[in-house]
Design a protein around this motif. Structure first.
Motif, short mmCIF file in Angstrom:
data_model
loop_
_atom_site.label_atom_id
_atom_site.label_comp_id
_atom_site.label_asym_id
_atom_site.label_seq_id
_atom_site.Cartn_x
_atom_site.Cartn_y
_atom_site.Cartn_z
N THR A 89 0.93 -1.09 0.00
CA THR A 89 -0.09 0.08 0.13
C THR A 89 1.02 1.28 0.11
O THR A 89 2.13 1.00 0.22
N VAL A 90 0.45 2.38 -0.22
CA VAL A 90 1.03 3.75 -0.22
C VAL A 90 -0.23 4.69 0.35
O VAL A 90 -1.23 4.76 -0.47
N GLN A 91 0.20 5.59 1.06
CA GLN A 91 -0.51 6.81 1.39
C GLN A 91 0.26 7.84 1.99
O GLN A 91 1.01 7.83 2.74
N ARG A 97 -4.80 10.26 -0.99
CA ARG A 97 -5.43 8.94 -1.61
C ARG A 97 -4.62 7.72 -1.07
O ARG A 97 -3.41 7.85 -0.88
N HIS A 98 -5.28 6.70 -0.63
CA HIS A 98 -4.86 5.52 -0.15
C HIS A 98 -4.85 4.30 -1.35
O HIS A 98 -5.65 4.49 -1.89
N THR A 99 -3.84 3.67 -1.70
CA THR A 99 -3.87 3.02 -2.90
C THR A 99 -3.36 1.39 -2.44
O THR A 99 -2.33 1.45 -1.39
N THR A 100 -4.20 0.31 -2.98
CA THR A 100 -3.80 -1.03 -2.27
C THR A 100 -3.46 -1.64 -3.61
O THR A 100 -3.89 -1.62 -4.82
N ALA A 101 -2.22 -2.73 -3.46
CA ALA A 101 -1.77 -3.60 -4.75
C ALA A 101 -1.60 -4.84 -4.18
O ALA A 101 -1.22 -4.99 -2.94
N TYR A 102 -1.76 -5.62 -5.12
CA TYR A 102 -1.55 -7.28 -5.01
C TYR A 102 -0.62 -7.73 -5.86
O TYR A 102 -0.84 -7.30 -7.25
N VAL A 103 -0.15 -8.58 -5.70
CA VAL A 103 1.03 -9.03 -6.54
C VAL A 103 1.32 -10.65 -6.54
O VAL A 103 1.41 -10.98 -5.14
N ARG A 104 1.66 -11.42 -7.38
CA ARG A 104 1.88 -12.87 -6.96
C ARG A 104 3.02 -13.17 -8.30
O ARG A 104 2.61 -12.74 -9.23
N ASP A 105 4.09 -13.93 -7.69
CA ASP A 105 5.08 -14.45 -8.95
C ASP A 105 5.10 -15.91 -8.74
O ASP A 105 5.33 -16.51 -7.47
N PRO A 160 -15.37 1.50 -0.45
CA PRO A 160 -14.54 1.42 0.58
C PRO A 160 -14.42 0.13 1.08
O PRO A 160 -15.51 -0.49 1.49
N GLY A 161 -13.41 -0.08 1.65
CA GLY A 161 -13.32 -1.46 2.45
C GLY A 161 -13.30 -0.78 3.99
O GLY A 161 -13.72 0.14 4.58
N ASP A 162 -12.49 -1.72 5.12
CA ASP A 162 -12.72 -1.54 6.53
C ASP A 162 -11.86 -0.27 6.88
O ASP A 162 -12.15 0.16 8.11
N GLY A 163 -11.05 0.16 5.95
CA GLY A 163 -10.10 1.49 6.28
C GLY A 163 -9.09 1.14 7.48
O GLY A 163 -8.42 2.04 7.95
N GLY A 164 -8.77 -0.07 7.64
CA GLY A 164 -7.88 -0.57 8.80
C GLY A 164 -6.58 0.04 8.33
O GLY A 164 -5.71 0.12 9.43
N ASP A 165 -6.22 0.25 7.08
CA ASP A 165 -4.74 0.81 6.87
C ASP A 165 -4.60 2.11 6.57
O ASP A 165 -3.59 2.59 6.20
N LEU A 166 -5.76 2.83 6.72
CA LEU A 166 -5.59 4.29 6.68
C LEU A 166 -4.79 4.96 7.64
O LEU A 166 -4.91 4.78 8.58
N VAL A 177 -13.87 15.03 2.83
CA VAL A 177 -12.22 14.92 2.49
C VAL A 177 -11.51 13.74 2.90
O VAL A 177 -10.31 13.78 2.67
N ARG A 178 -12.26 13.03 3.48
CA ARG A 178 -11.40 11.61 4.09
C ARG A 178 -11.19 10.76 2.92
O ARG A 178 -12.15 10.42 1.95
N PRO A 179 -10.05 10.23 2.39
CA PRO A 179 -9.87 8.81 1.59
C PRO A 179 -10.19 7.87 2.19
O PRO A 179 -10.79 7.67 3.42
N ALA A 180 -10.63 6.97 1.28
CA ALA A 180 -11.01 5.44 1.36
C ALA A 180 -10.02 4.49 1.28
O ALA A 180 -8.99 4.78 0.52
N GLN A 181 -10.10 3.20 1.70
CA GLN A 181 -9.39 1.98 1.33
C GLN A 181 -10.22 1.18 0.43
O GLN A 181 -11.23 0.86 0.97
#
Length: 301
Positions: A89-91, A97-105, A160-166, A177-181
């Motif tokens: 993630t990044v914020q 803005r909060h951004t979520t990424a998923y990756v697999r290799d 929006p998800g649960d916002g636990g990473d915000l 004005v609040r961002p969401a996850q």
């Protein structure tokens, strides 16, 4: 294009337009740049990623507030991992803005999906996939050259998800004005490929949105599509009850195509919600190879 996601409970969410010029995933293990172009609908705003599975570092290009690509290093978040997919993630600040990424290799065959949680009625997102090395189709020991791939799926929604990473905000900060996850979707995938006729199809099933237990998520069928005999790439329609709701694409990688990576985009596919969009990925081992999914244990493999 501006959209709102509205559930039956009138839970307003953030959404957006997406664009950008997709291209094959850029990685620390040298993805072949000639593997083909990812369909624009799937790539969305995402231009590419640089991912190192050993050091668990992810750099994302193209997710921003406009169409101008930029590069950002995301932070590893193991607590958000889902089904073997690594979360990042990044914020930059509490009001950003909060951004979520998923990756697999799997051995150089990989995919990534990125989604902002949304802010000011817009979101940005996209997905990419790629491989290291050249396309190496299998020599099947089964009649007709049929091969199966099975495993987990992960996706993200424009709600929006649960916002636990915000990052925390000052008490009393207006909701406007609040961002969401971004909320995530989990599931399972089965892909069947015919390397004699060069056709692939499959399904995403057992789908669940943990942040929205009231929603019943339908299976997403991956309609039959041609496999490019030179590159091992493919793309086709995502359908529900034979009605197109989006697009999927992917690529085979590894020795004897021992893995497949792909991504999908779907919209208007969840009952009880308006203007919903979903972006997801799958990276699956071939049945009969190390790490195969339990679904592969069949009486007649």
């Amino acid at each position: 294009m501006k959209r709102l996601w509205l559930t039956l409970a009138a839970f307003t969410v953030l959404s957006a337009c997406s664009g950008g010029n997709p291209f094959a995933t850029d990685t620390d293990t040298d993805t072949d740049p000639d593997e083909g172009t990812i369909p624009e609908q799937i790539a969305g705003d995402l231009s590419g990623i640089t991912y190192n599975p050993v050091t668990q570092t992810l750099t994302v290009r193209g997710i921003s507030l406009d169409d101008t690509p930029y590069e950002a290093v995301y932070t590893r978040k193991p607590a958000l991992d889902r089904g073997g997919y690594e979360a990042y993630t990044v914020q930059e600040g509490s009001l950003q803005r909060h951004t979520t990424a998923y990756v697999r290799d799997i051995g150089g065959t990989r995919a990534a999906v990125v989604m902002t949680g949304g802010q000011f009625e817009h979101y940005f997102g996209g997905a990419v996939y790629g491989r290291s090395g050249v396309y190496d189709p299998p020599v099947s020991n089964q009649p007709g050259g049929l091969v199966s791939y099975a495993g987990n799926y992960v996706g993200v929604l424009n709600g929006p998800g649960d916002g636990g990473d915000l990052l925390p905000v000052t008490p009393g900060t207006p909701n406007s004005v609040r961002p969401a996850q971004a909320a995530e979707v989990t599931g399972k995938v089965l892909v069947n490929a015919d390397f004699t006729d060069n056709v692939v199809n499959g399904v995403v099933y057992d789908r669940d949105a943990p942040d929205y237990p009231q929603l019943a998520l339908s299976d997403l069928a991956l309609a039959p599509a041609d496999i490019d005999a030179e590159t091992g790439t493919f793309d086709g329609e995502v359908t529900i009850d034979l009605t197109a709701v989006g697009q999927y694409g992917g690529i085979f990688g590894g020795t004897d195509a021992n893995a497949v990576a792909g991504a999908l985009f779907a919209e208007g596919h969840i009952d009880g919600v308006d203007n919903e969009e979903e972006r997801g990925i799958f990276v699956l081992p071939q049945c009969g190879t190390p790490g195969q999914d339990a679904l592969c244990n069949q009486p007649a493999p």
